[in-house]
Design a protein around this motif. Structure first.
Motif, PDB file in Angstrom:
ATOM      1  N   LEU A   1       1.018  -1.179   0.153  1.00 10.65           N
ATOM      2  CA  LEU A   1      -0.025   0.061   0.007  1.00 10.65           C
ATOM      3  C   LEU A   1       0.902   1.246  -0.047  1.00 10.65           C
ATOM      4  N   PRO A   2       0.617   2.157  -0.812  1.00 13.22           N
ATOM      5  CA  PRO A   2       1.395   3.296  -1.004  1.00 13.22           C
ATOM      6  C   PRO A   2       1.276   4.213   0.085  1.00 13.22           C
ATOM      7  N   LYS A   3       0.025   4.180   0.863  1.00 13.76           N
ATOM      8  CA  LYS A   3      -0.240   4.858   1.889  1.00 13.76           C
ATOM      9  C   LYS A   3      -0.737   3.908   3.281  1.00 13.76           C
ATOM     10  N   ASP A   4      -0.326   4.151   4.341  1.00 13.63           N
ATOM     11  CA  ASP A   4      -0.818   3.228   5.251  1.00 13.63           C
ATOM     12  C   ASP A   4      -0.369   3.913   6.701  1.00 13.63           C
ATOM     13  N   SER A   5      -1.387   4.422   7.486  1.00 12.44           N
ATOM     14  CA  SER A   5      -1.049   5.267   8.760  1.00 12.44           C
ATOM     15  C   SER A   5      -1.316   4.528   9.819  1.00 12.44           C
ATOM     16  N   THR A   6      -0.903   3.273   9.919  1.00 12.90           N
ATOM     17  CA  THR A   6      -1.394   2.238  11.083  1.00 12.90           C
ATOM     18  C   THR A   6      -0.521   1.901  11.989  1.00 12.90           C
ATOM     19  N   GLY A   7       0.502   2.876  12.413  1.00 13.75           N
ATOM     20  CA  GLY A   7       1.350   2.702  13.487  1.00 13.75           C
ATOM     21  C   GLY A   7       2.717   2.214  13.142  1.00 13.75           C
ATOM     22  N   TYR A   8       3.445   1.505  13.905  1.00 17.13           N
ATOM     23  CA  TYR A   8       4.835   1.138  13.933  1.00 17.13           C
ATOM     24  C   TYR A   8       5.043   0.541  12.252  1.00 17.13           C
ATOM     25  N   ASP A   9       6.265   0.713  11.765  1.00 19.64           N
ATOM     26  CA  ASP A   9       6.548   0.283  10.376  1.00 19.64           C
ATOM     27  C   ASP A   9       7.216  -0.723  10.443  1.00 19.64           C
ATOM     28  N   LEU A  10       6.758  -2.031  10.525  1.00 18.54           N
ATOM     29  CA  LEU A  10       7.476  -3.239  11.141  1.00 18.54           C
ATOM     30  C   LEU A  10       8.156  -3.658   9.844  1.00 18.54           C
ATOM     31  N   THR A  11       7.900  -3.234   8.461  1.00 20.58           N
ATOM     32  CA  THR A  11       8.785  -3.518   7.045  1.00 20.58           C
ATOM     33  C   THR A  11      10.136  -2.718   7.625  1.00 20.58           C
ATOM     34  N   GLY A  12       9.826  -1.425   7.802  1.00 22.06           N
ATOM     35  CA  GLY A  12      11.010  -0.562   7.917  1.00 22.06           C
ATOM     36  C   GLY A  12      11.796  -0.935   9.131  1.00 22.06           C
ATOM     37  N   THR A  13      11.520  -1.648  10.122  1.00 19.62           N
ATOM     38  CA  THR A  13      11.946  -2.104  11.274  1.00 19.62           C
ATOM     39  C   THR A  13      13.199  -3.347  10.918  1.00 19.62           C
ATOM     40  N   LEU A  14      12.590  -4.243   9.813  1.00 19.34           N
ATOM     41  CA  LEU A  14      13.375  -5.021   9.515  1.00 19.34           C
ATOM     42  C   LEU A  14      14.325  -4.749   8.384  1.00 19.34           C
ATOM     43  N   VAL A  15      14.277  -3.922   7.665  1.00 20.05           N
ATOM     44  CA  VAL A  15      15.144  -3.551   6.591  1.00 20.05           C
ATOM     45  C   VAL A  15      16.373  -3.047   7.569  1.00 20.05           C
TER      46      VAL A  15
END
Ligand code: MLT
Ligand code: ZN
Length: 442
Positions: free
Chosen positions: A179-193
């Motif tokens: 999803l290009p937009k997603d405003s639902t809290g902690y960015d788990l994807t970003g944490t794993l990168v």
């Protein structure tokens, strides 16, 4: 027994225990990092990865995830009897979604395979690096790899729209909608990168794609020193909208590459420093930069593929040519643009009298210091990394921290940050089973 439990998950032939076969998984590409694996397990899909991790979790056996084994900081090879979890068989290439300009690929897909796959849809993946034939997308996500096109499209982090991963206990998270937009809290994807396999094992990645570049212009520009190279780059930043790469190398490195590959240098005369610029579009903006710059001592321009590849070979050949000299100490560091010239001088004096082959990504202030014959590599590492930190730089710009630099992380991360990182590790992997000793010290 773990071996038979794993065999029940992946099939007996995918559990490797023969020491001769294990050897290839136990040593990194440079030969600098080596350890002992308990066994190597090669699951075929995310379900099998979950089964493998659950079994290792139940047996309390640590796991080292491994992709293409092209890492340079010891993050993907075993240390002391861990299970090596090879992601190589998770190499699926999903259909390109041309509307979203995204594609989902398995963690074990190689970068080159992704490039080929998306080209058919008229799209391109914005990250490229010299190890493209072996480096896998999962490993590149885990280290937040950078590479050759960061000035235009950023590092891996900028191109990851989502991912799927398996936690240490076998539970699964899947965030592949992209999803290009997603405003639902902690960015788990970003944490794993950039988490280097210490929090979860990435099994699939949703990648952003960019329009394919139809025309490229490449130039190798000879200059007197790094300050001159930065001046030319500054002009190109303003004048060349499609600027994609700005790579730097030096005459000693160029000679080494030419000898190793048996290729000719770009110019009949030797110059101290070479700046390689790669740009989308035709040659005009670049030619006007070269014509307007007093710093340019000589230049070679290429627009057709074979000629461009010939210019790139001088830069891309460095890693292989350096390794042929013996096992190098490789330090991947980055400093702010304003500190580039001072840092380069300092680096040379710290490394002397050992041999330094220096190259890197000038636009990011990212130097690859390759040292051959360092008397005390660990002491030299400390000295260089302290200098980097003093300039406000990073001890790892794109290769990751691995085991090589874990002890030096406090140079660039505050005690508050380090404690948050340790708590994050505990939350995701309470048993400390995923890639122990990598990124965070044990
Ligand atoms: C490169 O820029 O070529 C890579 O980071 C590999 C290396 O540093 O040897
Ligand atoms: Zn690099």
């Amino acid at each position: 027994m773990l071996e038979s439990t794993l065999a029940a998950v992946v099939g007996r032939e995918q559990v490797l225990t023969d020491p001769a076969v294990l050897a290839g998984f136990e040593t990194d590409w440079t030969g600098r990092f080596r350890g002992r694996a308990r066994l190597v397990v090669r699951p075929a899909d995310a379900g099998e990865v979950a089964g493998v991790l659950r079994a290792c979790h139940d047996a309390r056996i640590p796991v080292v995830p491994q992709g293409g084994n092209t890492g340079l900081v010891g993050g993907g090879v075993p240390r002391d009897g861990e299970v090596v979890l090879s992601l190589a068989r998770l190499d699926t290439l999903g259909p390109v979604d041309p509307v979203a300009a995204q594609v989902t690929v398995g963690a074990g897909a190689t970068l080159a395979a992704v490039h080929r796959h998306v080209a058919a849809a008229g799209l391109e993946f914005g990250v490229d690096l010299a190890a493209r034939d072996s480096a896998t997308i999962g490993g590149m996500v885990s280290t937040n790899a950078g590479g050759l096109r960061v000035p235009r499209w950023g590092s891996m982090r900028a191109q990851v729209a989502g991912l799927a991963a398996v936690l240490a206990d076998g539970r699964v998270i899947s965030r592949l909608a992209g999803l290009p937009k997603d405003s639902t809290g902690y960015d788990l994807t970003g944490t794993l990168v950039g988490s280097e396999g210490t929090l979860a094992v990435v099994t699939a990645v949703r990648l952003r794609l960019v329009p394919a570049t139809r025309r490229w212009t490449t130039a190798t520009i000879a200059v007197a020193d790094i300050v001159a190279a930065q001046r030319v780059l500054t002009a190109a930043r303003v004048e060349v909208p499609g600027l994609t790469s700005a790579e730097v190398f030096y005459d000693d490195g160029l000679r080494l590459v030419c000898e190793h590959r048996g290729i000719a240098p770009p110019f009949p005369t030797a110059y101290p420093v070479y700046l390689l610029l790669d740009c989308a579009g035709d040659a005009d903006p670049l030619i006007s930069v070269l014509a307007g710059s007093a710093e340019v001592l000589d230049s070679a321009i290429a627009v057709d593929e074979p000629a461009r590849r010939a210019l790139w070979a001088h830069r891309e050949g460095h890693t292989e040519a350096v390794n042929a000299l013996g096992v190098p100490l490789k330090l991947d560091v980055g400093v702010p643009a304003a500190a580039v010239a001072a840092f380069e001088r300092e680096l040379r004096s710290l490394v002397a009298p050992a041999r330094l082959v220096l190259f890197g990504h000038l636009a990011e202030g990212n130097f690859h210091a390759n040292v051959i014959g360092a008397e005390d590599p660990e002491e030299l590492t400390g000295a260089v990394l302290r200098a980097v930190a003093a300039h406000g730089g990073t001890i790892s710009a794109e290769h990751g921290v691995g085991t090589a630099k874990a002890r030096w992380l406090p140079l660039v991360r505050s005690p508050v940050e380090l404690s948050l990182m340790a708590e994050t590790k505990r939350a995701w992997d309470p048993g400390g089973l995923l890639n122990p000793g990598v990124l965070l010290q044990r």
